[in-house]
Every structure is written in structure tokens, then in C-alpha cells.
Design a protein around this motif. Structure first.
Motif, short mmCIF file in Angstrom:
data_model
loop_
_atom_site.label_atom_id
_atom_site.label_comp_id
_atom_site.label_asym_id
_atom_site.label_seq_id
_atom_site.Cartn_x
_atom_site.Cartn_y
_atom_site.Cartn_z
N GLU A 106 8.24 6.25 4.16
CA GLU A 106 7.43 6.12 5.37
C GLU A 106 6.73 7.41 5.79
O GLU A 106 5.54 7.39 6.11
CB GLU A 106 8.27 5.58 6.55
CG GLU A 106 8.77 4.18 6.36
CD GLU A 106 10.14 4.11 5.69
OE1 GLU A 106 10.58 5.10 5.03
OE2 GLU A 106 10.78 3.06 5.82
N PRO A 107 7.42 8.56 5.80
CA PRO A 107 6.72 9.79 6.21
C PRO A 107 5.56 10.16 5.27
O PRO A 107 4.52 10.64 5.73
CB PRO A 107 7.79 10.87 6.18
CG PRO A 107 9.09 10.19 6.02
CD PRO A 107 8.83 8.80 5.57
N TYR A 108 5.71 9.92 4.00
CA TYR A 108 4.64 10.21 3.04
C TYR A 108 3.42 9.33 3.34
O TYR A 108 2.28 9.81 3.33
CB TYR A 108 5.11 9.98 1.60
CG TYR A 108 6.26 10.88 1.19
CD1 TYR A 108 6.03 12.02 0.43
CD2 TYR A 108 7.56 10.58 1.55
CE1 TYR A 108 7.08 12.85 0.05
CE2 TYR A 108 8.62 11.40 1.18
CZ TYR A 108 8.37 12.53 0.44
OH TYR A 108 9.41 13.34 0.07
N LYS A 151 -6.03 11.17 5.73
CA LYS A 151 -6.97 10.51 4.81
C LYS A 151 -6.94 11.17 3.43
O LYS A 151 -7.95 11.58 2.87
CB LYS A 151 -8.38 10.51 5.39
CG LYS A 151 -8.48 9.76 6.70
CD LYS A 151 -9.85 9.92 7.33
CE LYS A 151 -9.99 9.18 8.62
NZ LYS A 151 -9.17 9.58 9.71
N ILE A 152 -5.74 11.28 2.90
CA ILE A 152 -5.47 11.97 1.64
C ILE A 152 -5.56 11.00 0.47
O ILE A 152 -5.02 9.89 0.54
CB ILE A 152 -4.06 12.61 1.68
CG1 ILE A 152 -4.03 13.74 2.71
CG2 ILE A 152 -3.64 13.10 0.31
CD1 ILE A 152 -2.63 14.27 2.97
N ALA A 176 6.52 11.24 -3.56
CA ALA A 176 5.18 11.81 -3.78
C ALA A 176 4.71 11.49 -5.19
O ALA A 176 3.58 11.05 -5.40
CB ALA A 176 5.22 13.32 -3.54
N TYR A 177 5.57 11.72 -6.15
CA TYR A 177 5.25 11.44 -7.56
C TYR A 177 4.87 9.97 -7.73
O TYR A 177 3.90 9.64 -8.42
CB TYR A 177 6.45 11.81 -8.43
CG TYR A 177 6.25 11.54 -9.89
CD1 TYR A 177 5.63 12.48 -10.71
CD2 TYR A 177 6.69 10.34 -10.46
CE1 TYR A 177 5.44 12.23 -12.07
CE2 TYR A 177 6.51 10.09 -11.81
CZ TYR A 177 5.88 11.03 -12.61
OH TYR A 177 5.69 10.79 -13.94
N GLU A 178 5.64 9.08 -7.11
CA GLU A 178 5.38 7.64 -7.23
C GLU A 178 4.06 7.24 -6.59
O GLU A 178 3.47 6.23 -6.96
CB GLU A 178 6.54 6.85 -6.63
CG GLU A 178 7.80 6.97 -7.48
CD GLU A 178 9.05 6.39 -6.85
OE1 GLU A 178 9.04 6.08 -5.62
OE2 GLU A 178 10.05 6.28 -7.58
N MET A 179 3.57 8.05 -5.66
CA MET A 179 2.27 7.80 -5.02
C MET A 179 1.11 8.37 -5.85
O MET A 179 -0.04 8.15 -5.52
CB MET A 179 2.23 8.43 -3.63
CG MET A 179 3.19 7.82 -2.65
SD MET A 179 3.21 8.74 -1.09
CE MET A 179 1.80 8.00 -0.27
N ASN A 195 12.21 13.19 -14.09
CA ASN A 195 10.83 13.06 -14.59
C ASN A 195 9.79 13.05 -13.47
O ASN A 195 8.60 13.09 -13.75
CB ASN A 195 10.70 11.81 -15.46
CG ASN A 195 10.87 10.53 -14.65
OD1 ASN A 195 11.34 10.54 -13.52
ND2 ASN A 195 10.51 9.42 -15.26
N PHE A 196 10.22 13.01 -12.22
CA PHE A 196 9.25 13.03 -11.13
C PHE A 196 8.87 14.45 -10.69
O PHE A 196 8.17 14.63 -9.70
CB PHE A 196 9.73 12.19 -9.92
CG PHE A 196 11.08 12.56 -9.38
CD1 PHE A 196 11.26 13.65 -8.55
CD2 PHE A 196 12.19 11.79 -9.71
CE1 PHE A 196 12.49 13.98 -8.04
CE2 PHE A 196 13.45 12.11 -9.19
CZ PHE A 196 13.59 13.22 -8.36
#
Length: 177
Positions: free
Chosen positions: A102-104, A112-113, A131-134, A155-156
């Protein structure tokens, strides 16, 4: 006993604050003021980090499970506060800490990243996974703290460094080439 409870909350709820909110209905802002009322005189100006942040293009945002006030205090002491466009803190996250997704999502939406154009630098390895998954490139600042290094071989994590100034210097050199 208090230290044992604190460590349990940190591991189970990702921050001691989150555990205190869930189990003790504490005033989160008062808690943040108290835990961040610490002496940071051991920190000093970091001219190399300052120089590399100055050269680094793009928007720079501090994303912290701590408070804005504490982040400002630390970055000012190090001499890098002027290089950040925003501090996105635990209050902005409505007290939901990293590594919850949620915070990410809130950070990405507010600023607007485009995650594919970002780099997240973090000292706690587990906080890099969302972050990696995004699609964000991830950098773990290597350290020996057990709570920070767990998952350090995952691996992330795209990059590892034990010196952020030198890491940024390499990035800045790549821009010149």
C-alpha cells in the motif's frame, strides 16, 4: 521484556510503531516524536554524497517508515537535505509501513511515478521486494544488521552497495559516457 516485545513487533508488523498501534492503541504521532528524539551527533557532513546527489538528475524522494521531521533532521546533519523533492513518510502512508504494498502504491500515485523509470535505495532488504515487483530497480545498502540483511541474497535486489556515494558516482559517470 520490553526489548523482546519491541523486536517481536518489528518483525511481525514491520515496524515497532505498527505493532504498538495494533496492540496498544497508542498515539502514533506522539510515539514518532519520542522514538526519534535521539542524538545524531555521530553523523557528519558527507561532501561526496552531496556532490553525487547534486549531479543526479530526476526527482529524488525520501521514502521512510520514520517521520518527516526525523528524515529532515538526518539529511540536514549530513548536508543533503536540499537535494530531495519530498519526504514521503509513515504518516503519508497512514501508518502502514514498508514492505506492505500500500505505501508503495500511494507514493507512486502521489508523485505520478513510472516505476520502470525509478531506483529505490534501501537499507532493509525485505523492503525492496514490493518495489521490484512494481518494476522499480532496487539497491540494497549492505549492512550486517540481522533485521536488515535477511533476504539480502534474494532475486528482488538488482544491486548491492556498501557505499552509496560511490554507487551514485558510477551512475553519474554512466550519464557522461
Amino acid at each position: 521484556e520490553a526489548k523482546k516485545i519491541q523486536k517481536n513487533y518489528f518483525h511481525k508488523y514491520y515496524t515497532t510503531l505498527n505493532g504498538m498501534i495494533k496492540n496498544h492503541n497508542i498515539d502514533a504521532n506522539e510515539f514518532l516524536e519520542f522514538v526519534h528524539d535521539i542524538n545524531i551527533d555521530f553523523l557528519s557532513k558527507d561532501p561526496l554524497l552531496s556532490e553525487e546527489l547534486k549531479k543526479l538528475g530526476g526527482k529524488k524522494i525520501i521514502f521512510t517508515n520514520g517521520s518527516k521531521k526525523h528524515a529532515k533532521h538526518v539529511t540536514s546533519k549530513i548536508g543533503i537535505d536540499q537535494y530531495f523533492d519530498d519526504i514521503f513518510d509513515i504518516v503519508d502512508c497512514e501508518f502502514v509501513p514498508k514492505p506492505a504494498i500500500e505505501p508503495y502504491n500511494k507514493l507512486v500515485k502521489k508523485h505520478k511515478i513510472d516505476p520502470k523509470l525509478c531506483l529505490l535505495v534501501e537499507d532493509i532488504a525485505r523492503n525492496l521486494k514490493p518495489a521490484y515487483e512494481m518494476g522499480i530497480k532496487t539497491v540494497w545498502i549492505e549492512n550486517d544488521e540481522p533485521w536488515a540483511s535477511k533476504f539480502s541474497n534474494s532475486n528482488f535486489i538488482n544491486y548491492k552497495t556498501n557505499n552509496l556515494s560511490e554507487f551514485l558516482k558510477k551512475i553519474n559517470l554512466l550519464k557522461v559516457v
